[in-house]
Scaffold this active site. Sequence first.
Site, PDB file in Angstrom:
ATOM      1  N   CYS A  58       0.794  -1.163  -0.080  1.00  0.00           N
ATOM      2  CA  CYS A  58       0.096  -0.099  -0.289  1.00  0.00           C
ATOM      3  C   CYS A  58       0.812   1.089  -0.007  1.00  0.00           C
ATOM      4  O   CYS A  58       0.229   2.353   0.030  1.00  0.00           O
ATOM      5  CB  CYS A  58      -0.910  -0.002   1.166  1.00  0.00           C
ATOM      6  SG  CYS A  58      -2.145  -1.498   1.300  1.00  0.00           S
ATOM      7  N   HIS A  62      -3.322   7.763   6.391  1.00  0.00           N
ATOM      8  CA  HIS A  62      -3.640   6.496   5.702  1.00  0.00           C
ATOM      9  C   HIS A  62      -4.794   6.267   5.964  1.00  0.00           C
ATOM     10  O   HIS A  62      -5.563   5.479   5.006  1.00  0.00           O
ATOM     11  CB  HIS A  62      -2.407   5.487   6.353  1.00  0.00           C
ATOM     12  CG  HIS A  62      -2.276   4.270   5.651  1.00  0.00           C
ATOM     13  ND1 HIS A  62      -2.151   4.063   4.208  1.00  0.00           N
ATOM     14  CD2 HIS A  62      -2.482   3.012   6.075  1.00  0.00           C
ATOM     15  CE1 HIS A  62      -2.052   2.847   3.800  1.00  0.00           C
ATOM     16  NE2 HIS A  62      -2.364   2.111   4.997  1.00  0.00           N
ATOM     17  N   GLU A 116      -2.011   4.929  13.784  1.00  0.00           N
ATOM     18  CA  GLU A 116      -1.611   6.253  13.050  1.00  0.00           C
ATOM     19  C   GLU A 116      -1.865   7.277  14.232  1.00  0.00           C
ATOM     20  O   GLU A 116      -0.942   8.271  14.103  1.00  0.00           O
ATOM     21  CB  GLU A 116      -2.524   6.301  11.892  1.00  0.00           C
ATOM     22  CG  GLU A 116      -1.838   7.637  10.976  1.00  0.00           C
ATOM     23  CD  GLU A 116      -2.620   7.520   9.772  1.00  0.00           C
ATOM     24  OE1 GLU A 116      -2.034   8.040   8.971  1.00  0.00           O
ATOM     25  OE2 GLU A 116      -3.339   6.767   9.231  1.00  0.00           O
ATOM     26  N   LYS A 159      -9.688   8.019   2.012  1.00  0.00           N
ATOM     27  CA  LYS A 159     -10.206   6.754   1.820  1.00  0.00           C
ATOM     28  C   LYS A 159     -11.632   6.524   2.077  1.00  0.00           C
ATOM     29  O   LYS A 159     -12.073   5.367   1.252  1.00  0.00           O
ATOM     30  CB  LYS A 159      -9.275   5.579   2.268  1.00  0.00           C
ATOM     31  CG  LYS A 159      -8.010   5.337   2.055  1.00  0.00           C
ATOM     32  CD  LYS A 159      -7.155   4.520   2.724  1.00  0.00           C
ATOM     33  CE  LYS A 159      -5.768   4.197   2.237  1.00  0.00           C
ATOM     34  NZ  LYS A 159      -4.695   5.379   2.357  1.00  0.00           N
ATOM     35  N   HIS A 202      -9.727   2.179  -0.307  1.00  0.00           N
ATOM     36  CA  HIS A 202      -8.473   1.863  -0.248  1.00  0.00           C
ATOM     37  C   HIS A 202      -7.759   1.320  -1.626  1.00  0.00           C
ATOM     38  O   HIS A 202      -8.106   0.155  -2.012  1.00  0.00           O
ATOM     39  CB  HIS A 202      -8.167   0.942   0.802  1.00  0.00           C
ATOM     40  CG  HIS A 202      -6.776   0.839   1.322  1.00  0.00           C
ATOM     41  ND1 HIS A 202      -5.474   1.171   0.495  1.00  0.00           N
ATOM     42  CD2 HIS A 202      -6.059   0.091   2.242  1.00  0.00           C
ATOM     43  CE1 HIS A 202      -4.353   0.870   1.071  1.00  0.00           C
ATOM     44  NE2 HIS A 202      -4.758   0.390   2.102  1.00  0.00           N
ATOM     45  N   PHE A 208       1.304  -3.113   4.605  1.00  0.00           N
ATOM     46  CA  PHE A 208       1.739  -4.643   5.183  1.00  0.00           C
ATOM     47  C   PHE A 208       2.970  -4.778   4.628  1.00  0.00           C
ATOM     48  O   PHE A 208       3.644  -4.311   3.744  1.00  0.00           O
ATOM     49  CB  PHE A 208       0.725  -5.484   4.295  1.00  0.00           C
ATOM     50  CG  PHE A 208      -0.703  -5.778   4.837  1.00  0.00           C
ATOM     51  CD1 PHE A 208      -0.994  -4.913   5.784  1.00  0.00           C
ATOM     52  CD2 PHE A 208      -1.569  -6.555   4.220  1.00  0.00           C
ATOM     53  CE1 PHE A 208      -2.362  -5.141   6.488  1.00  0.00           C
ATOM     54  CE2 PHE A 208      -2.813  -6.445   4.840  1.00  0.00           C
ATOM     55  CZ  PHE A 208      -3.271  -5.926   5.701  1.00  0.00           C
TER      56      PHE A 208
END
Length: 404
Positions: free
Chosen positions: A163, A295, A306, A327, A332, A391
């Site tokens: 990502c 994010h 976050e 998002k 996403h 990830f």
Amino acid sequence: MRHRVVVTGAGVVSALGNDSSEFWQALMAGQPGIRPLQAVDRTLLRFQNGAEAQAFDPSRHFEEKEIGLLDRFAQFGVVAAREAIVQAGIQWNDELRESTAIVTGSCVGGQNTEDEGFVNLYRNNIPRVNPLTIPRTMENAAASRISVETGVVGPTYTVSTACSSANHAIGQAFWMVRSGLARMAIAGGSEAVFSLGFLKAWEAMRVVSPDTCRPFSKDRRGLILGEGGAMLVLEPLEVARARGAKMYAEVAGFGMSSDAFHITQPSPDGAARAMRAALSDAGLRPENIGYINAHGTATQANDSTETTAIRKVFGAHANRLAVSSTKSMHGHTLGAAGAIEAVATLLSLCHGILPPTANFTESDPACDLDVIPNEARQMQVECALSNSFAFGGLNAVLAFRRAP
């Protein structure tokens, strides 16, 4: 010589529209592009919704034989690059083609082509495999096609860091232009994820929301997958000024880090290191930042982590920061996320309006930030960050400044 670098073109294809204007209008209206899935039989899935680019018609952009050469993810990247190049008003010549870089990001490449091939081979017992399978599935297909269309023969490659792919791509392109290694760069990312096999894999992770995407809300239930692409044209400030180009924003800095912690669970320390690195690279102090495009995936783990990372970096200034997750509207988009969110961020700086976190319902004490709930905010800020945390614990953060 170290150059200041500005964005002179920005192109987008997403669930919010087929160009940057449509994208911006939807963001400002707080209108999510999250709808019932059309690309697959959603009765086969536990989740029903996604942020598909349902209005995208490849036949409006490519001839039939070209569609056969390009997977959907590559089509998004190419169309976004075309828009960015037109906006930038680039006049190509041999010297510029030789000194321009193309850097793209993608997490999974031609997933639709790959899934279709496996269905034909293993379910339909069709032994003949499409001879274009390899060029359609390769992650660099968009970069290569952009090179062919523009005639650019400078450094051209693709980054794949889940990502964070697009942020890594833009950041490396920025460094090349800043250092003088490249005279100009086209950079961004693209992704097309709506094939049944890939969606079943995400279903198995139990992180996809059964309804919608509610970043930072107490009742958030997971992410919503999206598709699309975005590309930027980056060039030195003095070159843009000399040719009278419109400047959306300045790319001020880039930072990246690895968590070295867990393959799927995020670490606030790793995210904080990337934000600090971006600030340091830009020569900015934490109090210079007025907005963060987070994010913000709307998973339980990401949003609280976050928030912790932001407070580690910004301290008391975190209470004065505006933070939102777009998002909540475009989904996403995995390897394209950083590019799409970079466009949202630079347009925010350009227009003096900050996009909201849509679908917000209830504050979460673990996410105690000003998340611009549900409605865009008129607010001119000088500098902003755009976060991407992947990830594998790979983090990439871009720092932007208002165009000089």
